[in-house]
Every structure is written in C-alpha cells, then in structure tokens.
Design an enzyme around this catalytic site. Structure first.
Site, PDB file in Angstrom:
ATOM      1  N   TYR A  35      24.298  87.820  23.607  1.00  0.00           N
ATOM      2  CA  TYR A  35      23.524  88.951  23.109  1.00  0.00           C
ATOM      3  C   TYR A  35      22.430  88.554  22.121  1.00  0.00           C
ATOM      4  O   TYR A  35      21.249  88.642  22.420  1.00  0.00           O
ATOM      5  CB  TYR A  35      24.461  89.982  22.473  1.00  0.00           C
ATOM      6  CG  TYR A  35      25.433  90.574  23.462  1.00  0.00           C
ATOM      7  CD1 TYR A  35      24.987  91.422  24.475  1.00  0.00           C
ATOM      8  CD2 TYR A  35      26.786  90.268  23.415  1.00  0.00           C
ATOM      9  CE1 TYR A  35      25.859  91.945  25.409  1.00  0.00           C
ATOM     10  CE2 TYR A  35      27.669  90.788  24.338  1.00  0.00           C
ATOM     11  CZ  TYR A  35      27.205  91.627  25.336  1.00  0.00           C
ATOM     12  OH  TYR A  35      28.062  92.139  26.264  1.00  0.00           O
ATOM     13  N   PRO A  63      23.096  99.227  28.643  1.00  0.00           N
ATOM     14  CA  PRO A  63      23.504 100.131  29.713  1.00  0.00           C
ATOM     15  C   PRO A  63      23.264 101.579  29.298  1.00  0.00           C
ATOM     16  O   PRO A  63      22.903 101.867  28.154  1.00  0.00           O
ATOM     17  CB  PRO A  63      25.000  99.848  29.851  1.00  0.00           C
ATOM     18  CG  PRO A  63      25.409  99.528  28.448  1.00  0.00           C
ATOM     19  CD  PRO A  63      24.232  98.802  27.821  1.00  0.00           C
ATOM     20  N   HIS A 118      24.157  96.744  23.280  1.00  0.00           N
ATOM     21  CA  HIS A 118      25.432  96.240  23.752  1.00  0.00           C
ATOM     22  C   HIS A 118      26.102  95.195  22.861  1.00  0.00           C
ATOM     23  O   HIS A 118      27.248  94.803  23.110  1.00  0.00           O
ATOM     24  CB  HIS A 118      25.201  95.625  25.133  1.00  0.00           C
ATOM     25  CG  HIS A 118      26.359  95.764  26.054  1.00  0.00           C
ATOM     26  ND1 HIS A 118      27.658  95.817  25.623  1.00  0.00           N
ATOM     27  CD2 HIS A 118      26.413  95.857  27.399  1.00  0.00           C
ATOM     28  CE1 HIS A 118      28.452  95.925  26.663  1.00  0.00           C
ATOM     29  NE2 HIS A 118      27.722  95.956  27.762  1.00  0.00           N
ATOM     30  N   SER A 168      45.088  99.475  45.429  1.00  0.00           N
ATOM     31  CA  SER A 168      44.315  99.668  44.205  1.00  0.00           C
ATOM     32  C   SER A 168      42.934 100.228  44.527  1.00  0.00           C
ATOM     33  O   SER A 168      42.189  99.616  45.304  1.00  0.00           O
ATOM     34  CB  SER A 168      44.157  98.332  43.476  1.00  0.00           C
ATOM     35  OG  SER A 168      43.071  98.364  42.570  1.00  0.00           O
ATOM     36  N   SER A 179      30.715  97.150  37.750  1.00  0.00           N
ATOM     37  CA  SER A 179      31.658  97.635  36.762  1.00  0.00           C
ATOM     38  C   SER A 179      32.189  99.002  37.155  1.00  0.00           C
ATOM     39  O   SER A 179      31.542  99.747  37.888  1.00  0.00           O
ATOM     40  CB  SER A 179      31.021  97.715  35.371  1.00  0.00           C
ATOM     41  OG  SER A 179      30.362  98.939  35.194  1.00  0.00           O
TER      42      SER A 179
END
Length: 653
Positions: free
Chosen positions: A123, A136, A365, A454, A580
């Site tokens: 970052y 995001p 983030h 799943s 994600s």
C-alpha cells in the site's frame, strides 16, 4: 516488487469471516451516543492478547505449493526450469534455508511478521494513483428518490456512521468470530479517523482521535465543508449533536454551493502519489491552504453530496445497468464532468449519496480490508432504515452547536496547472475503466448448497471455466482470504487456478467426456478449492511466505535468488483474474479495478436466489471484454448446474 504491489486487497477479504456479517445483525440497534476518553471500555479487544501469531509455513511446504500452482500455467519446458529454480532455492544449507531461519527469528520478535511489511509494500509504497488501482468501492440502493428525502437520508447516514465511530472508540463493537474462534479487531481502530498522506517515496497514515477532531468533511459541488457532529461536554464526554442540526447544516451546505468550485482541489488526490506529494507541498506554503488541508485530513470521515447519476432512471427495472453507472461513480467519480472532483480519495471511509436513490462507499485500503469495511456498510444500511435511529435526545446545548464551515484555498497559477493535469488524467482513467454489474437470476447459493457444495467454490470454478472458454488456457487467479484469526492478520491468497480446475475445464468442453466424468472432475476441482481456502485462512499457503523471503533477501543485500528472477515467478503473480466475495441480503455489491492491464476485477455477492457480480476491465486492452466475460460466466454457471442436475437424475434412476 511490482508483482505484489499490484495485488489489491479490495473489499475482498470475506472468506471464512462470515461471522463478521452475522455480528452486524446482533448490534444493529445497539448504539452509544457519547464517548469519554477515560470512560469504561467494552470487550472489543478482549481477545487480542490471546490471539495466535501468524505462522511461518515450512519452507519445503511452500515451495511444493508454489510448484503445484505453476503446473497449470506453464508448458513442460518452462515448468522444468521452474523446478530447477525451486530445487536450487530449497537445497539443504542453501539460501532458502538461511532466509527461512531469518524469517522465523523475525516471527519470534514481532506480533505479526508480515503486517508492517504488507502495509508498506502493498500500500504505502505504491506510487501510482490509488483510484481504481487500490481503492475499492461499494454500491447499493436507498429508500428515497427526491431532493428533500435525499438530505434527510444523508443526515441519517452521518448519524449511523457517527454511532459506529463511537462504538469503536468505546470498544463496544461485538467481537467477530469464525469457526476457528475470535478474530482480530484491530483494523476497526484505523478504519475511520484515518487519512493517507502522500510522500515522495512512501506515504504515511494520519490517525485522528476524537480529542483533536469532532468534525466530518462534507463535499458538495467540489467544495469542502467541516461539520462538527460531536461536542465536548463539561465533564469531558463527547456527545453526538442533535440530528436536526446535522440535517439543517447539510441543507445549508447544498444551498451555499449551487455551482462547482473554481479550483477543485479534491481532484489532486487522484494523482499518482509523487505528483500529489509535490503539489501538496506547494499548497502547504500558504497558511490558509495549510489550515484547510489539516481540517480535511483530521476529519473523522467524509461524506459526498452528489447530484443524480447521469443516465440513471430510478423507475427503471434494469437494475444491472443502473448499478453499472453507480459503480463507476463509486469507484472513480465518473470523471470531472460528474463527480471525480467532489472527492478526497485519501480518506479511509468515504460515503456518497445522490438524490436518485443510490449510494456507495469508497475505501482507502491501507488500514483495513474487506471484512472490516463491509461491516460499517452493513451497519449503516441497517441503521439508516431503522425507525429507532434518531431515538435519542442530545445533551449538547444549543449554544455549543456550530455551523458548517466552508474551507477556503489560495490557489497559485502553478497549483492551478496541477489541477488541470489531474483532471485530464482522471478523465482518461475513468473513461478507460469498464465496470459492469451483472445480475444472474436463474439460481443462487441455495441451489449450490442443495447439492452439498460450497457456493464460493462453485463460483470460482465457474470463473475459471469462463476464462478457459474465452482464452483456451487458465491464468493466475487471486482470491482474498482473511487471516484475522491471527493477531493483526490481514490477508493471503486463495489460488483458484489449479491442476484440478484445469482438468475439469478440459472435460467440461470435451464432447467425448460423459456427464459422470465431468461431475467427478468438477467435484475434485471444488474440493481442491475448498481445501486451499482452509489452508489460506490458516496462513499455510505460499504467497505471503515467499514475499517475506524475498524482502529479507533484498534487505540482506545478497544476489537475488534465481527463484525470484525466473520469468515463471512473474507469471505466477500476474493476476489476470483478481476476485473477491462479499455476503449480504441487501442489494449491495462491491467493485474494484483489474489489477493488471490485461486482467479482470471480479467481485460477487452470492445471495439465496440470485448472484450479483461486478466485473471490470480496461477498454484500452484489446484482449479483454467485460460484456463477453459476463456472458461466458453466465453460461459456465448454467453448464455446472446442468452437470449437478445430471448426476441427481442419474442417482434417481
């Protein structure tokens, strides 16, 4: 380090932390309207001292996992070269073992051997713009569609966020738990009240306490205002001001800024970090600018009052099209003709509302990952809709209420030029980013669970199949796994691209393969993904481990081991698929930019009877196609469903 820096942990650390989502419902109506620095604290941090440390995986284990991950990506010749590089690195008494020992020693003396490195490398040392590349966003529908209710709704959002802030400061947030036990709660301490400050070589995080900052920042038409939402009482308690005062001030902010600012300073935060650092230094030379910057950076959080979205019809049934437009604004502001100047992208939590019934968040983030960020989103959505949100009587006397304060700037010709350059850059970036929302309504996670599989593994295998159908091969795939069962845990990587997934993709498209054969390979691929997920959240995979060894090699000044210079190593971390998951029953979805120029950014919300997806690419890349990928993904989900059902039918026969 570019291979790692581009790995964005975007609102995407949801795997095996669904206890965080469930915890929200338990305290939706719980609130505290005041905070005293010396007052009693809750149990939010009660398990911190007993949380285990992030483990250092065995060297040979990580090397073998690395090799297995490379198999579906390489031809036979390149794989043999990689095997030789791995063998050389891992040989007895070799450089790998020396670095492993050094990492194990570091782990003994640190509360988390990775945390500080990760913050720095992933970052704060990233020099490109954080917009699209790192920050995001989330987008969701709101229960209003006119200007009057828009202001009232925004007030409710401010109150809800303030309540969450006070819950964190008093440490009354319920401890989140997973199957493994309690999770680390430290990210919440920095999620609000935090602003990223640009530096020439590395950025820093500025954290503000309530004792020094009782205000939030409100932006409208590219103007910035300071609005005090907390006030200190004679006994030292900080209390939330009356909601009527907040609503009145928001209305006055809108009325006092009917036209766009002449100098939209906020757009500078969309610049690359070095350029923004240089311009910020120019601003700091003037006392008025220095004061305005200080007020913005000390704000507890930031709220954007935006106009209606261009092209959005609140009455339209095409929600996917509407959310695609909303997602662009949430992610990058949709350019300077829309809202990219009405932003301060460096703030930890940024909320925006608009009069057409859509809202969203943008997240800087560095300090927090998805499981923490989505918690505040879910809390605020639930509270904004709660009849009890405003059931409090503020103890703050009228004479202590202060009006919103408009921030002023002295803009030199030099800074004005920087603003114009920044505007041109964000316009190009926003135009290049193709983010589209897809809503798959044919079935949801309940169907997948009915076949005892799943839902996340189902979707990940479907993504692999869609990519394979488009390109004829698989690619390195990133899926974020939260490691918050460990003290100061952040994330690690779930590798959805596997030998097992490749075998299924080939069988799925082979007309000679029987449904039974396809089903067997599908089951194996999904089991491999599920098992890898368990290992990832347990800190027993190779991505972060190899990063640590690479950092130590660089710090020691030794010749870079061939493992890290092998071209296959770069290929392993070129995540053409960055994915994600998030979970919510609300019409809520997160989005982020693809992490490589020829890649896809994919976020999904697996709901009971439908699946929400946000897919992004770059229009400047001729090899990617958001629309086509969305269509292929739909077809892949249908194909897997058919394989499921074929085996159910065969069993009945």
């Amino acid at each position: 380090m570019q291979w790692l820096i581009r790995v964005k942990q975007t609102a995407n650390s949801f795997i095996y932390c669904r206890g965080a989502m469930q915890a929200t419902a338990g305290f939706t109506r719980y609130s505290t309207m005041s905070y005293h620095p010396q007052g009693p604290k809750g149990d939010m941090l009660k398990y911190q001292s007993s949380l285990p440390k992030l483990p250092v995986p065995p060297l040979q284990q990580s090397l073998q996992k690395y090799l297995k991950a490379m198999q579906p990506l390489l031809n036979e010749e390149d794989f043999k070269k990689t095997c030789r590089a791995v063998e050389e690195f891992g040989k007895k008494n070799g450089v790998g073992e020396e670095l492993q020992k050094a990492l194990e020693e570091r782990a003994k003396t640190c509360d988390n051997w990775l945390a500080d490195w990760w913050l720095h490398v992933a970052y704060l040392s990233f020099r490109e713009s954080t917009v699209i590349n790192s920050n995001p966003c989330s987008m969701f529908t709101c229960p209003f569609v006119n200007q009057q209710s828009f202001i009232h709704y925004t007030m409710r959002m401010v109150v809800a966020m303030a309540k969450f802030l006070l819950i964190i400061r008093s440490e009354n947030l319920p401890v989140e738990k997973a199957k493994t036990g309690p999770l680390c709660m430290s990210q919440y301490l920095d999620m609000l009240s935090c602003c990223r400050i640009p530096g020439k070589e590395v950025d820093t995080l500025r954290r503000s306490q309530l004792e020094e900052s009782c205000h939030v920042i409100v932006a409208h038409n590219d103007h910035f205002f300071s609005l005090e939402i907390l006030s200190q009482l004679p006994d030292g308690t900080y209390a939330l001001v009356p909601p009527q005062h907040i609503e009145e001030q928001l209305r006055k902010i809108v009325e006092s800024s009917p036209t766009k600012a002449q100098y939209p300073v906020g757009v500078l935060t969309s610049e690359n970090r070095v350029t923004w650092c240089n311009t910020r230094e120019k601003l700091l030379c003037d006392p008025l600018n220095r004061s305005s910057l200080d007020i913005i950076e000390r704000g507890q959080f930031i709220v954007y009052l935006d106009p209606p979205h261009p092209g959005v019809d609140p009455n339209s049934s095409a929600l996917d099209t509407q959310l695609s437009i909303v997602g662009g604004r949430a992610l990058h502001g949709n350019g300077t003709g829309d809202c990219s100047c009405n932003r301060w992208f460096d703030h930890g939590i940024q909320s925006y509302t608009s009069p057409d019934g859509f809202s969203g968040y943008n997240l800087e983030h560095s300090a927090a990952d998805g499981t923490a960020a989505i918690q505040i989103t879910l809390y605020c959505i639930a509270n904004v809709r709660s009849e009890n949100l405003l059931d409090y009587k503020s103890p703050v006397p009228p004479h202590q209420l202060t009006p919103a304060h408009k921030l002023q700037w002295n803009i030199s010709p030099d800074v004005d030029k920087d603003i114009e350059v920044a505007k041109a850059k964000i316009n190009r970036a926003a135009s290049d980013c193709d983010l589209q929302v897809f809503i798959f309504k044919e079935f949801g996670k309940e169907f997948v669970k009915s076949h005892k599989q799943s839902p996340d593994s189902f979707l990940q295998v479907a993504i692999q199949l869609a990519y394979y159908k488009m390109y004829g091969h698989l690619t390195a795939t990133y899926e974020s796994a939260a490691t918050r069962q460990f003290l100061r845990g952040r994330t690690d990587t779930i590798r959805a691209c596997s030998v097992e997934t490749l075998a299924f993709c080939k069988a799925a498209l082979d007309p000679a393969a029987t449904n039974k054969e396809k089903a067997a390979k599908l089951k194996t691929a999904m089991e491999a993904h599920r098992n890898y997920t368990i290992q990832a959240v347990s800190g027993n995979v190779f991505d972060r481990h190899l990063l640590g060894l690479k950092i130590l090699a660089s710090a020691a000044g030794i010749k870079t081991p061939s493992l890290f210079t092998d071209p296959s190593f770069a290929k392993c971390f070129h995540f053409s698929l960055s994915t994600s998951q998030m979970s919510s029953d609300y019409m809520l979805l997160c989005g982020f930019g693809a992490v490589v120029p020829d890649g896809y950014g994919i976020c999904y919300n697996l709901q009971k009877e439908q699946i929400l997806l946000a897919v992004s690419t770059y229009k400047s890349c001729s090899e990617t196609d958001t629309t086509k990928f969305g269509a292929e993904l739909f077809e892949s989900m249908r194909k897997i469903k058919n394989i499921f059902e074929s085996q159910t039918s065969a069993t009945k026969l």
